[in-house]
Design an enzyme around this catalytic site. Structure first.
Site, PDB file in Angstrom:
ATOM      1  N   GLU A  97     -49.915 -33.982 -77.082  1.00 29.12           N
ATOM      2  CA  GLU A  97     -51.095 -34.385 -76.318  1.00 29.12           C
ATOM      3  C   GLU A  97     -52.380 -33.936 -76.997  1.00 29.12           C
ATOM      4  O   GLU A  97     -53.345 -34.697 -77.070  1.00 29.12           O
ATOM      5  CB  GLU A  97     -51.051 -33.785 -74.901  1.00 29.12           C
ATOM      6  CG  GLU A  97     -49.860 -34.218 -74.075  1.00 29.12           C
ATOM      7  CD  GLU A  97     -48.682 -33.248 -74.126  1.00 29.12           C
ATOM      8  OE1 GLU A  97     -47.987 -33.117 -73.109  1.00 29.12           O
ATOM      9  OE2 GLU A  97     -48.463 -32.618 -75.193  1.00 29.12           O
ATOM     10  N   HIS A 104     -49.447 -29.316 -79.708  1.00 28.86           N
ATOM     11  CA  HIS A 104     -48.603 -30.192 -78.904  1.00 28.86           C
ATOM     12  C   HIS A 104     -49.058 -31.633 -79.103  1.00 28.86           C
ATOM     13  O   HIS A 104     -50.211 -31.891 -79.470  1.00 28.86           O
ATOM     14  CB  HIS A 104     -48.704 -29.817 -77.429  1.00 28.86           C
ATOM     15  CG  HIS A 104     -48.092 -28.489 -77.114  1.00 28.86           C
ATOM     16  ND1 HIS A 104     -47.852 -28.086 -75.828  1.00 28.86           N
ATOM     17  CD2 HIS A 104     -47.670 -27.464 -77.901  1.00 28.86           C
ATOM     18  CE1 HIS A 104     -47.305 -26.882 -75.828  1.00 28.86           C
ATOM     19  NE2 HIS A 104     -47.195 -26.485 -77.088  1.00 28.86           N
ATOM     20  N   CYS A 116     -47.363 -29.421 -70.482  1.00 28.55           N
ATOM     21  CA  CYS A 116     -47.331 -27.996 -70.145  1.00 28.55           C
ATOM     22  C   CYS A 116     -48.647 -27.626 -69.462  1.00 28.55           C
ATOM     23  O   CYS A 116     -49.583 -28.425 -69.395  1.00 28.55           O
ATOM     24  CB  CYS A 116     -47.117 -27.154 -71.404  1.00 28.55           C
ATOM     25  SG  CYS A 116     -48.539 -27.126 -72.512  1.00 28.55           S
ATOM     26  N   CYS A 128     -51.686 -28.097 -71.793  1.00 30.37           N
ATOM     27  CA  CYS A 128     -52.061 -29.495 -72.019  1.00 30.37           C
ATOM     28  C   CYS A 128     -52.598 -30.141 -70.743  1.00 30.37           C
ATOM     29  O   CYS A 128     -53.572 -30.901 -70.786  1.00 30.37           O
ATOM     30  CB  CYS A 128     -50.878 -30.278 -72.565  1.00 30.37           C
ATOM     31  SG  CYS A 128     -50.445 -29.800 -74.252  1.00 30.37           S
TER      32      CYS A 128
END
Length: 194
Positions: free
Chosen positions: A61, A59, A95, A98
């Protein structure tokens, strides 16, 4: 509501995160982008790379966190909370995975565009940022709604396209792009803490 926040300086940073989301869209990734800011400067920027790297954990992040932790000028020594003076701007609410990583690394605060109603870790599904007590990792403030409409529209544009990386691609030739944005009202600062 975005108009009310335009003077707080966060919108300019979010514009840079949107650029990264557009890059993800161009690369046929779920269009999420982010930047990390410390001392008034961008120290890392990233976009989703899950399809490109065939790794569901890549992801935006986490991609940027890897960049920060690998740079000895940004993290010169090993500390428990290397992001304690760092702010994240991300187009979609982090999410649960993260948000947990951000908390473990001690992120100072997070500003995001739209809610993540399926996997949100800053209050939409689970308040990993503040809603869960932890003896070692400090909570962080998460504020949503910055460039919300733009973040939603880039996601909608992506989900209108055929996802060739899906295990069983669905035909989307009959779909039309919805431009009206309904749903929750943007919550006030700090209200994404469960």
């Amino acid at each position: 509501m975005e108009q009310l926040r335009a003077e707080d300086g966060h919108s300019e940073w979010m514009d840079e995160a949107i650029v990264m989301a557009d890059e993800a869209f161009s690369a046929k990734e779920v269009p999420v982008g982010c930047i990390y800011v410390r001392d008034g400067k961008v120290i890392a920027r990233a976009r989703n790379r899950t399809n490109e790297l065939r790794n569901a954990t890549r992801h935006a992040e986490l991609e940027a966190i890897d960049e920060i932790l690998a740079d000895k000028t940004l993290t010169p020594e090993i500390v428990d909370h290397p992001l304690k003076e760092t702010t994240l701007y991300v187009t979609v609410e982090p999410c649960i995975m993260c948000a947990s990583a951000l908390r473990q690394l001690g992120i100072k605060e997070v500003y995001f565009g739209c809610e993540n109603d399926r996997f949100g870790g800053c209050g939409s599904v689970l308040g990993v940022n503040e809603g869960l007590n932890h003896p070692r990792h400090p909570s962080f403030k998460a504020v949503g709604g910055y460039s919300r409409e733009t973040a939603i529209m880039v996601l909608r544009r992506f989900y209108m396209t055929e996802n060739v990386n899906a295990p069983t691609p669905k035909s989307k030739s009959n779909r039309s792009l919805k431009t009206e944005i309904l749903g929750r009202q943007v919550k006030s600062p700090g209200s994404y803490s469960s």
